[in-house]
Design a protein around this motif. Sequence first.
Motif, PDB file in Angstrom:
ATOM      1  N   TRP A 107       0.839  -1.207   0.183  1.00 45.42           N
ATOM      2  CA  TRP A 107       0.132   0.111  -0.095  1.00 45.42           C
ATOM      3  C   TRP A 107       0.751   1.236  -0.006  1.00 45.42           C
ATOM      4  O   TRP A 107       2.319   1.155   0.119  1.00 45.42           O
ATOM      5  N   MET A 108       0.432   2.437  -0.147  1.00 46.29           N
ATOM      6  CA  MET A 108       0.612   3.646  -0.132  1.00 46.29           C
ATOM      7  C   MET A 108       0.381   4.348   1.118  1.00 46.29           C
ATOM      8  O   MET A 108      -0.746   4.589   1.378  1.00 46.29           O
ATOM      9  N   VAL A 109       1.306   5.040   1.840  1.00 44.05           N
ATOM     10  CA  VAL A 109       0.934   5.866   3.059  1.00 44.05           C
ATOM     11  C   VAL A 109       0.922   7.166   2.556  1.00 44.05           C
ATOM     12  O   VAL A 109       2.023   7.899   1.931  1.00 44.05           O
ATOM     13  N   SER A 110      -0.362   7.858   3.052  1.00 48.67           N
ATOM     14  CA  SER A 110      -0.511   9.282   2.614  1.00 48.67           C
ATOM     15  C   SER A 110      -1.132  10.049   3.963  1.00 48.67           C
ATOM     16  O   SER A 110      -1.615   9.281   4.762  1.00 48.67           O
ATOM     17  N   GLU A 111      -0.860  11.205   3.828  1.00 54.88           N
ATOM     18  CA  GLU A 111      -1.149  12.151   4.932  1.00 54.88           C
ATOM     19  C   GLU A 111      -1.883  13.588   4.372  1.00 54.88           C
ATOM     20  O   GLU A 111      -0.842  13.973   3.645  1.00 54.88           O
TER      21      GLU A 111
END
Length: 248
Positions: A132-136
């Motif tokens: 997955w890709m971590v985003s904020e």
Amino acid sequence: MTRPLILADLDDSLFQTRPKCGDWAESDLRLMSRLADGSPSGYATPSQQALLGWLAHGELVPVTARARDVLARVDIAQAPAICANGGCILLADGTPDPVWHARLAAEAQRAEAPAALYPALTHGLGAEYRHWMVSEDGLDLYIVIKSNTCDVPALTALAEALRARLPQGWRIHANGNNLAFLPPWLSKRAAVRYMLDRVRAEAAGRLVVGIGDSWSDAGFLDLCDMAMIPTAAQLWQHIARGHDWIDG
């Protein structure tokens, strides 16, 4: 006297998964974190519990690869905090630091976006992996790949195979069953430096202690006055390997 500031990595520093706790009985362990479905995931051993009690004399600030929503499932101080490998700084009121977010967003414009790289890194991965890709706050930060069977040697081999697909400046963080790909503008070190600039402007002599377990933590430990490393950790094992003053 101003309380010491303690910048602490979480996983494998202050607690870890149950299999990593060794022979301790369940009753001796303190539950520290949960998965998204509410099931237990992380425990502190008696020695780690004693450490947490000692650290309570200072101000504990998490410095973690966990995103905000994952940090929220940890039984520890939530703010201020550095989350997502430096991708988000939470202020004392729990809100993201807008200045830091704007700075990262501007820097991200000058490098290849994680979303653009994601297909190349995950193409062809079978059911034995999850990713997955971590985003904020709408900003894509980094890419994670884990083995569903905790096959660490296979994950290590995968990291080396994917290295050639990375743009210049991108880095790989591999520690156990965690494989992460970070753009050049993202690091715990940069976020800690930003935070410490403010801290030391307010109290120049304040003691800053860093705690971390992995190679990537060395970047922010270097900015602290003192560093603490679990002796079973990746970083300490790297320091101790072949050391003349450590015998068999």
